[in-house]
Motif scaffolding. Structure first.
Motif, PDB file in Angstrom:
ATOM      1  N   ASN A 249       0.825  -1.209   0.000  1.00 26.44           N
ATOM      2  CA  ASN A 249       0.000   0.000   0.000  1.00 26.44           C
ATOM      3  C   ASN A 249       0.858   1.257   0.000  1.00 26.44           C
ATOM      4  OD1 ASN A 249      -2.404  -1.425  -0.063  1.00 26.44           O
ATOM      5  ND2 ASN A 249      -2.570  -1.520   2.187  1.00 26.44           N
ATOM      6  N   ASN A 250       1.871   1.285   0.851  1.00 23.84           N
ATOM      7  CA  ASN A 250       2.737   2.459   0.933  1.00 23.84           C
ATOM      8  C   ASN A 250       3.470   2.715  -0.388  1.00 23.84           C
ATOM      9  OD1 ASN A 250       4.140   4.596   2.550  1.00 23.84           O
ATOM     10  ND2 ASN A 250       5.925   3.357   1.995  1.00 23.84           N
ATOM     11  N   CYS A 251       4.048   1.659  -0.984  1.00 27.79           N
ATOM     12  CA  CYS A 251       4.769   1.812  -2.249  1.00 27.79           C
ATOM     13  C   CYS A 251       3.831   2.247  -3.365  1.00 27.79           C
ATOM     14  CB  CYS A 251       5.470   0.503  -2.622  1.00 27.79           C
ATOM     15  SG  CYS A 251       6.897   0.126  -1.570  1.00 27.79           S
ATOM     16  N   ASN A 252       2.587   1.730  -3.340  1.00 25.43           N
ATOM     17  CA  ASN A 252       1.606   2.151  -4.341  1.00 25.43           C
ATOM     18  C   ASN A 252       1.342   3.648  -4.259  1.00 25.43           C
ATOM     19  OD1 ASN A 252       1.063  -0.076  -5.836  1.00 25.43           O
ATOM     20  ND2 ASN A 252      -0.860  -0.627  -4.804  1.00 25.43           N
ATOM     21  N   VAL A 253       1.141   4.142  -3.047  1.00 24.51           N
ATOM     22  CA  VAL A 253       0.872   5.570  -2.857  1.00 24.51           C
ATOM     23  C   VAL A 253       2.051   6.408  -3.361  1.00 24.51           C
ATOM     24  CG1 VAL A 253       0.572   7.375  -1.117  1.00 24.51           C
ATOM     25  CG2 VAL A 253      -0.734   5.245  -0.938  1.00 24.51           C
ATOM     26  N   LEU A 254       3.262   5.980  -3.028  1.00 26.76           N
ATOM     27  CA  LEU A 254       4.450   6.735  -3.450  1.00 26.76           C
ATOM     28  C   LEU A 254       4.578   6.760  -4.977  1.00 26.76           C
ATOM     29  CD1 LEU A 254       7.009   5.383  -0.804  1.00 26.76           C
ATOM     30  CD2 LEU A 254       5.974   7.670  -0.875  1.00 26.76           C
ATOM     31  N   LEU A 255       4.325   5.631  -5.614  1.00 25.17           N
ATOM     32  CA  LEU A 255       4.439   5.554  -7.068  1.00 25.17           C
ATOM     33  C   LEU A 255       3.328   6.346  -7.755  1.00 25.17           C
ATOM     34  CD1 LEU A 255       5.441   1.798  -7.432  1.00 25.17           C
ATOM     35  CD2 LEU A 255       6.866   3.789  -7.968  1.00 25.17           C
ATOM     36  N   GLN A 256       2.111   6.290  -7.227  1.00 25.02           N
ATOM     37  CA  GLN A 256       1.007   7.059  -7.805  1.00 25.02           C
ATOM     38  C   GLN A 256       1.267   8.562  -7.677  1.00 25.02           C
ATOM     39  OE1 GLN A 256      -2.629   5.661  -5.984  1.00 25.02           O
ATOM     40  NE2 GLN A 256      -2.306   3.553  -6.694  1.00 25.02           N
ATOM     41  N   ARG A 257       1.829   8.943  -6.545  1.00 24.85           N
ATOM     42  CA  ARG A 257       2.151  10.350  -6.339  1.00 24.85           C
ATOM     43  C   ARG A 257       3.197  10.814  -7.358  1.00 24.85           C
ATOM     44  NH1 ARG A 257       4.168  11.219  -0.525  1.00 24.85           N
ATOM     45  NH2 ARG A 257       2.017  10.576  -0.127  1.00 24.85           N
ATOM     46  N   GLN A 258       4.219   9.965  -7.592  1.00 32.03           N
ATOM     47  CA  GLN A 258       5.238  10.324  -8.563  1.00 32.03           C
ATOM     48  C   GLN A 258       4.678  10.331  -9.990  1.00 32.03           C
ATOM     49  OE1 GLN A 258       8.525  11.447  -8.123  1.00 32.03           O
ATOM     50  NE2 GLN A 258       8.061  11.930 -10.255  1.00 32.03           N
ATOM     51  N   ALA A 259       3.750   9.417 -10.284  1.00 37.57           N
ATOM     52  CA  ALA A 259       3.131   9.394 -11.606  1.00 37.57           C
ATOM     53  C   ALA A 259       2.384  10.696 -11.875  1.00 37.57           C
ATOM     54  CB  ALA A 259       2.170   8.204 -11.712  1.00 37.57           C
ATOM     55  N   ALA A 260       1.671  11.191 -10.874  1.00 36.90           N
ATOM     56  CA  ALA A 260       0.947  12.456 -11.032  1.00 36.90           C
ATOM     57  C   ALA A 260       1.916  13.615 -11.267  1.00 36.90           C
ATOM     58  CB  ALA A 260       0.080  12.713  -9.797  1.00 36.90           C
ATOM     59  N   CYS A 261       3.012  13.619 -10.522  1.00 34.52           N
ATOM     60  CA  CYS A 261       4.024  14.668 -10.705  1.00 34.52           C
ATOM     61  C   CYS A 261       4.649  14.592 -12.099  1.00 34.52           C
ATOM     62  CB  CYS A 261       5.113  14.540  -9.645  1.00 34.52           C
ATOM     63  SG  CYS A 261       4.591  14.941  -7.968  1.00 34.52           S
ATOM     64  N   SER A 262       4.855  13.375 -12.572  1.00 38.02           N
ATOM     65  CA  SER A 262       5.480  13.194 -13.879  1.00 38.02           C
ATOM     66  C   SER A 262       4.586  13.684 -14.995  1.00 38.02           C
ATOM     67  CB  SER A 262       5.820  11.713 -14.099  1.00 38.02           C
ATOM     68  OG  SER A 262       6.735  11.263 -13.117  1.00 38.02           O
ATOM     69  N   ILE A 263       3.279  13.482 -14.859  1.00 38.84           N
ATOM     70  CA  ILE A 263       2.339  13.978 -15.864  1.00 38.84           C
ATOM     71  C   ILE A 263       2.391  15.497 -15.923  1.00 38.84           C
ATOM     72  CG2 ILE A 263      -0.105  14.218 -16.426  1.00 38.84           C
ATOM     73  CD1 ILE A 263      -0.497  11.393 -15.274  1.00 38.84           C
ATOM     74  N   ARG A 264       2.414  16.141 -14.746  1.00 41.48           N
ATOM     75  CA  ARG A 264       2.519  17.607 -14.725  1.00 41.48           C
ATOM     76  C   ARG A 264       3.854  18.050 -15.317  1.00 41.48           C
ATOM     77  NH1 ARG A 264       0.227  16.806  -9.557  1.00 41.48           N
ATOM     78  NH2 ARG A 264       2.256  17.079  -8.558  1.00 41.48           N
ATOM     79  N   ASN A 265       4.901  17.271 -15.039  1.00 41.82           N
ATOM     80  CA  ASN A 265       6.237  17.598 -15.540  1.00 41.82           C
ATOM     81  C   ASN A 265       6.266  17.563 -17.066  1.00 41.82           C
ATOM     82  OD1 ASN A 265       9.009  16.281 -16.525  1.00 41.82           O
ATOM     83  ND2 ASN A 265       9.451  17.616 -14.782  1.00 41.82           N
ATOM     84  N   VAL A 266       5.663  16.519 -17.659  1.00 40.25           N
ATOM     85  CA  VAL A 266       5.648  16.382 -19.119  1.00 40.25           C
ATOM     86  C   VAL A 266       4.849  17.509 -19.755  1.00 40.25           C
ATOM     87  CG1 VAL A 266       4.818  14.948 -21.037  1.00 40.25           C
ATOM     88  CG2 VAL A 266       5.992  13.896 -19.098  1.00 40.25           C
ATOM     89  N   ALA A 267       3.739  17.873 -19.126  1.00 36.68           N
ATOM     90  CA  ALA A 267       2.872  18.904 -19.692  1.00 36.68           C
ATOM     91  C   ALA A 267       3.397  20.308 -19.434  1.00 36.68           C
ATOM     92  CB  ALA A 267       1.468  18.777 -19.100  1.00 36.68           C
ATOM     93  N   GLY A 268       4.292  20.437 -18.472  1.00 33.91           N
ATOM     94  CA  GLY A 268       4.801  21.755 -18.118  1.00 33.91           C
ATOM     95  C   GLY A 268       6.084  22.108 -18.843  1.00 33.91           C
ATOM     96  N   SER A 269       6.862  22.960 -18.238  1.00 30.28           N
ATOM     97  CA  SER A 269       8.095  23.452 -18.867  1.00 30.28           C
ATOM     98  C   SER A 269       9.308  23.169 -18.004  1.00 30.28           C
ATOM     99  CB  SER A 269       7.981  24.964 -19.123  1.00 30.28           C
ATOM    100  OG  SER A 269       7.731  25.648 -17.901  1.00 30.28           O
ATOM    101  N   GLU A 270       9.296  22.033 -17.316  1.00 29.87           N
ATOM    102  CA  GLU A 270      10.427  21.680 -16.475  1.00 29.87           C
ATOM    103  C   GLU A 270      11.686  21.516 -17.337  1.00 29.87           C
ATOM    104  OE1 GLU A 270      10.718  21.398 -13.224  1.00 29.87           O
ATOM    105  OE2 GLU A 270       8.635  21.981 -12.906  1.00 29.87           O
ATOM    106  N   PRO A 271      12.837  22.016 -16.881  1.00 31.18           N
ATOM    107  CA  PRO A 271      14.066  21.923 -17.682  1.00 31.18           C
ATOM    108  C   PRO A 271      14.569  20.496 -17.856  1.00 31.18           C
ATOM    109  CG  PRO A 271      14.554  22.760 -15.476  1.00 31.18           C
ATOM    110  CD  PRO A 271      13.061  22.727 -15.611  1.00 31.18           C
ATOM    111  N   PRO A 273      12.957  16.709 -17.899  1.00 32.20           N
ATOM    112  CA  PRO A 273      11.835  15.776 -17.778  1.00 32.20           C
ATOM    113  C   PRO A 273      12.186  14.623 -16.848  1.00 32.20           C
ATOM    114  CG  PRO A 273      12.233  16.368 -20.073  1.00 32.20           C
ATOM    115  CD  PRO A 273      13.375  16.913 -19.283  1.00 32.20           C
ATOM    116  N   TYR A 274      11.156  14.096 -16.139  1.00 27.80           N
ATOM    117  CA  TYR A 274      11.424  13.063 -15.155  1.00 27.80           C
ATOM    118  C   TYR A 274      11.991  11.802 -15.790  1.00 27.80           C
ATOM    119  CZ  TYR A 274      10.886  10.063 -11.099  1.00 27.80           C
ATOM    120  OH  TYR A 274      11.141   9.201 -10.053  1.00 27.80           O
ATOM    121  N   GLN A 275      11.543  11.487 -17.041  1.00 27.34           N
ATOM    122  CA  GLN A 275      12.082  10.286 -17.684  1.00 27.34           C
ATOM    123  C   GLN A 275      13.582  10.420 -17.938  1.00 27.34           C
ATOM    124  OE1 GLN A 275      10.034  12.387 -19.202  1.00 27.34           O
ATOM    125  NE2 GLN A 275      10.656  12.768 -21.319  1.00 27.34           N
ATOM    126  N   LEU A 276      14.048  11.632 -18.220  1.00 29.78           N
ATOM    127  CA  LEU A 276      15.474  11.830 -18.435  1.00 29.78           C
ATOM    128  C   LEU A 276      16.227  11.760 -17.114  1.00 29.78           C
ATOM    129  CD1 LEU A 276      17.701  12.356 -20.444  1.00 29.78           C
ATOM    130  CD2 LEU A 276      17.251  14.814 -20.266  1.00 29.78           C
TER     131      LEU A 276
END
Length: 350
Positions: A249-271, A273-276
Motif C-alpha cells: 500500500n505504501n509503495c503504491n501511494v508513493l508511485l502514484q504520487r510520482q506518476a501524477a508529478c510526472s504527468i505535470r512535468n511532461v505537460a509543463g516546462s520543467e528543464p 523531464p522526469y524520464q530523463l
C-alpha cells in the motif's frame, strides 16, 4: 595551427619560374623522393613511405617515371612535385601521423584537429589503418554501447571542446563515417531544439544532405522522447509487477504520487523531464522514491533494462542501420596492431 616553414632559398622549380611555396620546417627530408605542395607549403617526403600507408600513393608509385631529367615536369631539388588540393595543416598532421609513431598513437588522448585531419586525408588517400584509428578515437567520445557511453567522461580520447557536436557531425558526413552518429545525435537531442537547429543549419555540407540530416534528427528526437516516456517510466504504470514488495500500500501511494508529478512535468516546462532524470540516475531512482528495498531493486532494474533497450534502438530512431552493421561498415572491429587496455569499455571497438 599554422604549418612551420622555412625559406625557399636554393630551391629549384620548373625552368623560368620562381618558388611559390615555403618548405615545411619539420617535414622536409633531404633524402626524400617526392615534394608535396599543399596550399603554399612544400613537404619533401618518401614515396615508399607514403605508398606503405596509402593505397592512392601506392598506385601512383607503381606508374613508371620519366628517366629524362629535362622532361619539363616540375621538380624541386631534383624531386618530382605533386600539388594537392588539401589544407596544409591537415597534410602536416597526416604526414606526422605516418612518420612519427608517437604523434597519433592508439589509446592516447589526441586533440580533435589532429584526429579530424588524419580522418579526412586517410579517407581521401585510402590509408585504412589511420582511418580506423581516427574513427576508434572518435568512438570513445561517441560510442556504440551504453556501458561505453556511461564511461565516456573517463575514457574518451578527444578532450571536450566548444562546438563539439556540430564539428563531429560535419566531419562524419565529410568522411563518410556512420558508427559515431547515433551517439552524436543522442547528445544533440539533449540540447535545446532551437539552439541545435541553428548549429545544424550552419554545417557546411551539400544542402540536400544537410536538410535530410536535420529532418532525420528531428524525427529521431521525437521517437527517442516517446521511447523514454514509455520504457523508462514503465514502473509508474499501475499494472507494473512488484512481486516482492514488503509494503504494498505504501509503495503504491508513493508511485502514484510520482506518476501524477510526472504527468505535470511532461505537460509543463520543467528543464529536466522526469524520464530523463530516471534515465541518467537508474541506480538511485528507487531509493529517491523511498520505496521498500525489493521495490527499489525492481524499479532500478526496470529503468536499466529500458536504457539498454533504447540504446539498442538508437540508430533506427535516426534512420541508421543497427549497431552491428555500422561497426562492420566502418571497419572498427578488433585489429591486431591496435593497443587496447583489457579493462577498457571501448576494447570491443578496436
Amino acid at each position: 595551427m599554422p604549418v612551420d616553414t622555412i625559406s625557399t632559398s636554393s630551391t629549384s622549380t620548373a625552368a623560368g619560374s620562381l618558388p611559390d611555396f615555403t618548405r615545411s620546417l619539420d617535414l622536409w627530408y633531404s633524402d626524400g623522393s617526392i615534394v608535396l605542395i599543399v596550399e603554399n607549403v612544400a613537404f619533401r617526403v618518401h614515396t615508399s613511405i607514403l605508398a606503405s600507408s596509402c593505397e592512392i600513393f601506392r598506385d601512383m608509385a607503381s606508374i613508371p617515371q620519366p628517366k629524362d631529367k629535362d622532361d619539363g615536369t616540375e621538380k624541386v631539388d631534383g624531386c618530382p612535385v605533386l600539388r594537392l588540393q588539401d589544407s596544409a595543416d591537415d597534410m602536416k598532421h597526416f604526414l606526422k601521423a605516418i612518420y612519427k609513431t608517437s604523434y597519433f598513437r592508439p589509446g592516447v588522448k589526441t586533440r580533435f584537429p589532429i584526429i579530424a585531419a588524419v580522418l579526412r586525408l586517410s579517407t581521401k588517400y585510402q590509408a585504412s589503418q589511420l582511418r580506423r584509428r581516427a574513427i576508434v578515437a572518435l568512438s570513445t567520445a561517441y560510442p556504440s554501447t551504453l556501458s561505453a557511453w556511461d564511461a565516456r567522461a573517463q575514457h574518451r580520447l578527444i578532450p571536450p571542446f566548444e562546438g563539439e557536436v556540430k564539428a563531429i557531425i560535419a566531419l562524419a558526413i565529410e568522411s563518410d563515417v556512420r558508427v559515431i552518429l547515433p551517439a552524436v545525435y543522442y547528445a544533440a537531442s539533449k540540447r535545446p531544439l532551437s539552439e541545435m537547429i541553428i548549429e545544424l543549419l550552419s554545417i557546411n555540407v551539400d544542402l540536400g544532405i544537410r536538410d535530410d540530416m536535420i529532418a532525420k534528427w528531428i524525427v529521431g528526437c521525437e521517437k527517442l522522447r516517446h521511447a523514454e516516456l514509455y520504457n523508462v517510466l514503465e514502473f509508474l504504470d499501475t499494472s507494473f509487477p512488484r512481486p516482492n514488495c514488503q509494503n504494498y500500500n505504501n509503495c503504491n501511494v508513493l508511485l502514484q504520487r510520482q506518476a501524477a508529478c510526472s504527468i505535470r512535468n511532461v505537460a509543463g516546462s520543467e528543464p529536466l523531464p522526469y524520464q530523463l532524470h530516471c534515465y541518467n540516475n537508474a541506480s538511485t531512482v528507487g531509493t529517491s522514491l523511498n520505496l521498500c528495498l525489493p521495490c527499489r531493486e525492481t524499479v532500478n532494474k526496470s529503468i536499466q533494462d529500458a536504457r539498454e533497450k533504447i540504446w539498442k534502438q538508437l540508430p533506427s530512431f535516426f534512420g541508421f542501420s543497427d549497431w552491428e552493421t555500422l561497426i562492420a561498415r566502418d571497419e572498427i572491429n578488433c585489429d591486431e596492431d591496435e593497443e587496447v587496455q583489457s579493462d577498457s569499455p571501448f576494447k570491443f571497438l578496436l
